[in-house]
Scaffold this active site. Sequence first.
Site, PDB file in Angstrom:
ATOM      1  N   GLU A  35      41.980  27.731  50.131  1.00 21.61           N
ATOM      2  CA  GLU A  35      43.449  27.984  49.272  1.00 21.61           C
ATOM      3  C   GLU A  35      44.580  28.970  50.711  1.00 21.61           C
ATOM      4  O   GLU A  35      44.632  30.245  49.971  1.00 21.61           O
ATOM      5  CB  GLU A  35      43.956  29.100  47.837  1.00 21.61           C
ATOM      6  N   GLU A  47      37.481  19.854  41.889  1.00 23.22           N
ATOM      7  CA  GLU A  47      37.903  20.959  41.040  1.00 23.22           C
ATOM      8  C   GLU A  47      38.612  19.914  39.762  1.00 23.22           C
ATOM      9  O   GLU A  47      39.560  20.411  39.164  1.00 23.22           O
ATOM     10  CB  GLU A  47      38.239  21.975  41.018  1.00 23.22           C
TER      11      GLU A  47
HETATM   12  C1  GLA Z   1      40.439  27.825  42.332  1.00 22.92           C
HETATM   13  C2  GLA Z   1      38.619  28.437  43.120  1.00 22.92           C
HETATM   14  C3  GLA Z   1      37.943  27.887  42.047  1.00 22.92           C
HETATM   15  C4  GLA Z   1      37.584  28.373  41.119  1.00 22.92           C
HETATM   16  C5  GLA Z   1      38.909  28.150  40.549  1.00 22.92           C
HETATM   17  C6  GLA Z   1      39.151  28.995  38.959  1.00 22.92           C
HETATM   18  O1  GLA Z   1      40.573  27.248  41.959  1.00 22.92           O
HETATM   19  O2  GLA Z   1      38.763  27.320  44.132  1.00 22.92           O
HETATM   20  O3  GLA Z   1      36.033  28.222  42.758  1.00 22.92           O
HETATM   21  O4  GLA Z   1      37.433  29.964  40.841  1.00 22.92           O
HETATM   22  O5  GLA Z   1      40.067  28.747  40.944  1.00 22.92           O
HETATM   23  O6  GLA Z   1      37.841  28.848  37.940  1.00 22.92           O
END
Ligand code: GLA
Length: 335
Positions: free
Chosen positions: A137, A244
């Site tokens: 990020e 994710e």
């Molecule tokens: C982001 C992070 C993850 C996690 C999510 C929320 O996407 O990359 O590690 O913290 O937020 O759970």
Amino acid sequence: MNEKSVEIPSLWSVYQNHFPIGAAVNDISIRSDKELLVKHFNSLTSENDMKPVSLQPVEGVFTFEKADKMFAFADKNNMKVRGHTLIWHNQTPDWFFEDERGAQVSKEKLLSRMESHISTVVKRYKGRIYSWDVVNEAISDDENEFLRKSKWFEILGEDFIAKAFEFAHKADPEASLFYNDYNECHPEKLEKIYRLVKSLVDKGVPIHGVGLQAHWNLFKPTIEDIRIALERYASLGLQIQITEMDVSVFDWEDRRTDLKEPTEQMLEMQEQRYEEFFDLLKEYRDVITSVTFWGVSDKYTWLSDFPVPGRKNWPFVFDDNHEVKNSFWKIVNQK
Ligand code: GLA
């Protein structure tokens, strides 16, 4: 269909010729969701326990216990592990950026702390992690800004990203190294991620893939937006991983808090979304080298606390009771 009377196939086996199927876990879920994990998943990611704040809460004091437990579980059950995450603006302790008097640390000091963290963590799990989220990020959501104004960026400048990849590659030359981000299919953010990754590739930085977090919902992104994003990232000649994935039943703007159960309509839309997502991902199996859900069953998800604290969500293909949902059948029934 009466699901109890039919045999439930194993998700990872269904996808074994496409890509590994992963789940994010924590030290509770590797016990409470053990059966689902062992049957349906062949890749694990630690939800929190490998983030900097968990692994090095105090300078020089590394705490590997929880991560080690996950590795033991993965090894016992023949699962691969994705590493998450080395360099991030969140869940990273302040000491990285401060000297003993609390003043901002020098560039040299921060670089040496970065190298020490990356090299210690990556070497410990060398050969056991197939892919690492090296930088998470780093792109800004502000349309007038390219990189997020994190401490890493403020102190080290844009070069912090290349450095992190170089340190990780030195520590484990076999691991594939990823840049990971969210809103990855949003047209403007996608272009910024593309620009960043392309500049790294052009500079010869050891980066091997783009991680698409895929925190999606019933309405967005559209399949067309995802396809455009996959095409664009694939054109970089790198791997793509879905890192994710979850499918919120609420649109981002929807802040309702009155639902005790998902509505029929939500579940039907979710089934259709899952089917379309996986049909599309399968089309790109030559470049997609892993698909990870950010959890296991609806019983526990970070979305039950985000963006509305305490509001329950139901984003997965296994329900609150660990039973398969119709969306599960949509992704295992091959056409
Ligand atoms: C982001 C992070 C993850 C996690 C999510 C929320 O996407 O990359 O590690 O913290 O937020 O759970």
